[in-house]
Design an enzyme around this catalytic site. Structure first.
Site, PDB file in Angstrom:
ATOM      1  N   ASP A   1      11.492 -16.240   6.057  1.00 54.36           N
ATOM      2  CA  ASP A   1      12.791 -16.242   6.752  1.00 54.36           C
ATOM      3  C   ASP A   1      13.078 -14.938   7.491  1.00 54.36           C
ATOM      4  O   ASP A   1      14.236 -14.617   7.777  1.00 54.36           O
ATOM      5  CB  ASP A   1      13.932 -16.548   5.772  1.00 54.36           C
ATOM      6  CG  ASP A   1      13.861 -17.962   5.220  1.00 54.36           C
ATOM      7  OD1 ASP A   1      13.205 -18.811   5.846  1.00 54.36           O
ATOM      8  OD2 ASP A   1      14.454 -18.209   4.157  1.00 54.36           O
TER       9      ASP A   1
ATOM     10  N   LYS B   1      -3.232  -9.098   4.367  1.00 57.48           N
ATOM     11  CA  LYS B   1      -2.584  -9.972   3.393  1.00 57.48           C
ATOM     12  C   LYS B   1      -1.085  -9.857   3.629  1.00 57.48           C
ATOM     13  O   LYS B   1      -0.453  -8.888   3.212  1.00 57.48           O
ATOM     14  CB  LYS B   1      -2.897  -9.569   1.947  1.00 57.48           C
ATOM     15  CG  LYS B   1      -4.361  -9.748   1.551  1.00 57.48           C
ATOM     16  CD  LYS B   1      -5.133  -8.471   1.704  1.00 57.48           C
ATOM     17  CE  LYS B   1      -6.575  -8.631   1.269  1.00 57.48           C
ATOM     18  NZ  LYS B   1      -7.428  -7.543   1.756  1.00 57.48           N
TER      19      LYS B   1
ATOM     20  N   HIS C   1      -9.406  -3.190  -7.149  1.00 53.67           N
ATOM     21  CA  HIS C   1      -9.354  -3.696  -5.774  1.00 53.67           C
ATOM     22  C   HIS C   1      -8.168  -3.099  -5.019  1.00 53.67           C
ATOM     23  O   HIS C   1      -7.994  -3.332  -3.828  1.00 53.67           O
ATOM     24  CB  HIS C   1      -9.261  -5.231  -5.788  1.00 53.67           C
ATOM     25  CG  HIS C   1      -9.406  -5.857  -4.437  1.00 53.67           C
ATOM     26  ND1 HIS C   1      -8.334  -6.335  -3.711  1.00 53.67           N
ATOM     27  CD2 HIS C   1     -10.503  -6.069  -3.654  1.00 53.67           C
ATOM     28  CE1 HIS C   1      -8.753  -6.832  -2.558  1.00 53.67           C
ATOM     29  NE2 HIS C   1     -10.066  -6.679  -2.492  1.00 53.67           N
TER      30      HIS C   1
ATOM     31  N   ASP D   1       2.365  14.143  -3.914  1.00 52.78           N
ATOM     32  CA  ASP D   1       3.470  15.109  -3.967  1.00 52.78           C
ATOM     33  C   ASP D   1       4.832  14.504  -4.297  1.00 52.78           C
ATOM     34  O   ASP D   1       5.872  15.053  -3.891  1.00 52.78           O
ATOM     35  CB  ASP D   1       3.558  15.870  -2.640  1.00 52.78           C
ATOM     36  CG  ASP D   1       2.329  16.715  -2.378  1.00 52.78           C
ATOM     37  OD1 ASP D   1       1.512  16.911  -3.311  1.00 52.78           O
ATOM     38  OD2 ASP D   1       2.161  17.177  -1.236  1.00 52.78           O
TER      39      ASP D   1
ATOM     40  N   HIS E   1      -8.565  -8.811   7.702  1.00 55.09           N
ATOM     41  CA  HIS E   1      -8.518  -8.433   6.289  1.00 55.09           C
ATOM     42  C   HIS E   1      -7.082  -8.291   5.774  1.00 55.09           C
ATOM     43  O   HIS E   1      -6.856  -7.835   4.664  1.00 55.09           O
ATOM     44  CB  HIS E   1      -9.282  -7.110   6.117  1.00 55.09           C
ATOM     45  CG  HIS E   1      -9.628  -6.760   4.711  1.00 55.09           C
ATOM     46  ND1 HIS E   1      -9.125  -5.653   4.064  1.00 55.09           N
ATOM     47  CD2 HIS E   1     -10.437  -7.387   3.807  1.00 55.09           C
ATOM     48  CE1 HIS E   1      -9.600  -5.595   2.835  1.00 55.09           C
ATOM     49  NE2 HIS E   1     -10.400  -6.634   2.652  1.00 55.09           N
TER      50      HIS E   1
ATOM     51  N   LYS F   1      -5.650  -0.627  -3.012  1.00 60.71           N
ATOM     52  CA  LYS F   1      -5.801   0.356  -1.934  1.00 60.71           C
ATOM     53  C   LYS F   1      -4.517   1.180  -1.917  1.00 60.71           C
ATOM     54  O   LYS F   1      -3.527   0.819  -1.261  1.00 60.71           O
ATOM     55  CB  LYS F   1      -6.009  -0.323  -0.590  1.00 60.71           C
ATOM     56  CG  LYS F   1      -7.194  -1.333  -0.574  1.00 60.71           C
ATOM     57  CD  LYS F   1      -6.745  -2.730  -0.865  1.00 60.71           C
ATOM     58  CE  LYS F   1      -7.804  -3.783  -0.604  1.00 60.71           C
ATOM     59  NZ  LYS F   1      -9.063  -3.646  -1.240  1.00 60.71           N
TER      60      LYS F   1
END
Length: 524
Positions: A270, A265, A442, A449, A263, A444
């Site tokens: 370089d 991404k 979508h 604080d 899952h 996450k």
């Protein structure tokens, strides 16, 4: 445009069979009907022996219950299994055995362990004065020690510039510019790659870079071959000079392997620049295609020392899915990124379902436990185990301003219905819940604080925390934290707060549906 390139950009129509195979509700219904058919057949064929069969079923159920009580899985999952096995002893026991077995996974575990050991040698904790001072900071020293002891040995870095993108629309142009500027290599690892504008423009750059002699590698989850890409897509990429591999391609072999998905991404350019976040490579993620209203997603661009961890995460998975030739990738790991002058600290990390270290969940729990003023989080899914639910409730009850932002237009109605089963308890404890009215969240994201934030690929649900390969970035005392908070509060203006009445004053059918889904939520 050459004929081969045109073929790349033609959208792939998902077949009816692929849609049926992906439909989890249909699969569960099929096995439910199968169990009923088995019971009916058994009754007709074995009527004389039916009392004995019932006795053996009761004995089987008792033995499995004893096994479950002594198993280390979380209590909500145990409860779901108890109910399934009590109603369907034979089918439920078989399903439990299959889900806990290592059918087809032993080789994967061995390769993953070996690859992680090889790449983690190149993730040494930098010994600069700023990082050394953190070892005495009670807010973060425990997390640093935990990460150092995890299989990946994830260090915390200073000297890393971070850019926060509040939408995929903003991330995409920056990613294109960095890809165009690549001089030596490009590594990309994505859960979803779908043909369209986003992938078309990226692919055009990757082809040109590969033809120019750059090392271009693409790694994508095997589920793409059933949903968004053709089965020969990897070979088509190879023909234009792009190295490509798939994680867990779907094959007609019975295995628990398929329950684990990549899952992540990740883009690494370089060895100096990295991207991550919730944004996959598909047009809905940049709002070029409307699926569930406006698509709210987030991402990060990192430049400097912390890119080393993303390079190691990618190459670990590359070794796992490919030939396992460590000597071929070792030079990439041996070369360290150039430090960039930037304040604050960055701790990238990965999560694996095949180790006992639940890194992703423990990072979230650490933020919940140490929050003193506020804790804001965005997530598309909310399926909590007892620890997460208790931590959220305890934070709210001790005066922390806990706010959860979820989709206004869910992509999976059943998943949102499961999330609703937690709402009453959370709201009663003082947690505030919001729905993003324009569409689908979508992202996450956790922020707390004014000094801590996490941005990555990790949803607050069982699948992300226990069954997927994931990645995230923990930010501490970094200027980007204030940008994450500001984005949350600005997005909140487009949200509708969920009240206790919204949760309780619903039709009986809706309450019954939620109650039934709550039984199997931990298993989905």
């Amino acid at each position: 445009m050459p004929e081969e390139k045109v073929a790349y950009l033609l959208p792939k129509q998902t077949s009816k069979w692929a849609k049926l195979l992906r439909n989890r509700t249909l699969t569960i219904s099929f096995f439910f009907i199968l169990e009923l058919a088995f019971l009916l057949m058994a009754y007709v064929m074995l009527r004389r022996h039916f009392p004995s069969l019932i006795l053996w079923e009761h004995l089987l159920t008792f033995v499995v219950f004893i096994f479950l009580l002594n198993h280390p899985m979380d209590s909500r999952s145990k409860l779901s299994w108890f109910i399934i096995i009590a109603v369907f002893p034979i089918f439920g026991t078989g399903l439990l055995y299959f889900s806990l077995s290592d059918w087809g996974v032993r080789r994967l575990k061995k390769r993953l362990t070996q690859a992680t050991e090889q790449t983690s040698r190149y993730l040494k904790q930098p010994e600069d004065s700023a990082v050394n001072a953190l070892k005495k900071d009670p807010a973060v020293k425990g997390l640093m020690q935990f990460m150092a002891q995890s299989p990946g040995h994830f260090p915390i870095y200073s000297q890393t510039q971070v850019t926060y993108f509040p939408l995929g629309d903003a991330l995409f142009p920056a990613l294109l510019e960095d890809l165009k500027a690549a001089k030596r290599y490009i590594f990309m690892e994505y859960f979803i790659i779908a043909e369209g504008k986003m992938w078309g423009e990226i692919l055009d750059i990757l082809e040109k870079k590969a033809q120019a002699g750059l090392d271009v590698r693409i790694l994508f989850d095997g589920m793409n071959e059933m949903t968004s890409l053709s089965y020969d897509y990897m070979a088509r990429l190879h023909r234009v000079g792009i190295k490509a591999q798939t994680f867990s391609p779907i094959k007609p072999i019975l295995s628990t392997y398929y329950n684990y998905r990549d899952h992540r991404k990740i883009t690494v350019i370089d060895g100096q620049v990295a991207y991550t976040g919730g944004v996959n490579i598909a047009d809905e993620y940049i709002n070029q295609k409307a699926r569930f209203g406006h698509w709210k997603d987030t991402g990060l661009r990192l430049e400097g020392s912390a890119v080393q961890t993303f390079k190691a995460l990618f190459l670990t998975m590359w070794l796992v899915t490919g030939s396992g030739d460590f000597d071929a990738v070792q030079p990439f790991l041996a070369e360290k990124p150039k430090p960039c002058q930037a304040p604050g600290f960055v701790l990238p990390y990965g999560n694996s379902p095949l180790t006992y270290h639940k890194v992703a969940e423990d990072v979230y729990l650490d933020m919940m436990a140490k929050a003193s003023d506020y804790l804001y989080l965005m997530t598309p899914y909310l399926i909590l185990d007892d620890e997460l639910q208790h931590s959220l409730i305890y934070a709210a009850k001790r005066g922390v301003d806990v706010r959860i932002m979820m989709p206004g237009i869910p992509d999976k109605p059943y998943a949102y219905a499961i999330a609703e089963t937690y709402f009453k308890t959370l709201l009663t404890a003082g947690v505030k819940i919001y729905r993003y009215s324009p569409g689908f969240v979508h992202a996450k994201v956790y922020v707390s604080d004014d000094c801590k934030a996490v941005v990555g690929t990790i949803n607050t649900d069982y699948r992300s925390l226990y069954q997927n390969f994931e990645d995230g970035v923990y930010l501490y005392q970094h200027p980007v934290v204030s940008e994450v908070k500001r984005d949350f509060l600005q997005t909140l203006e487009a949200c509708q707060e969920v009240s206790l009445e919204d949760v309780t004053q619903v039709p009986l059918s809706h309450r019954l549906t939620r109650a039934v889904l709550a039984l199997v939520g931990p298993l989905m």
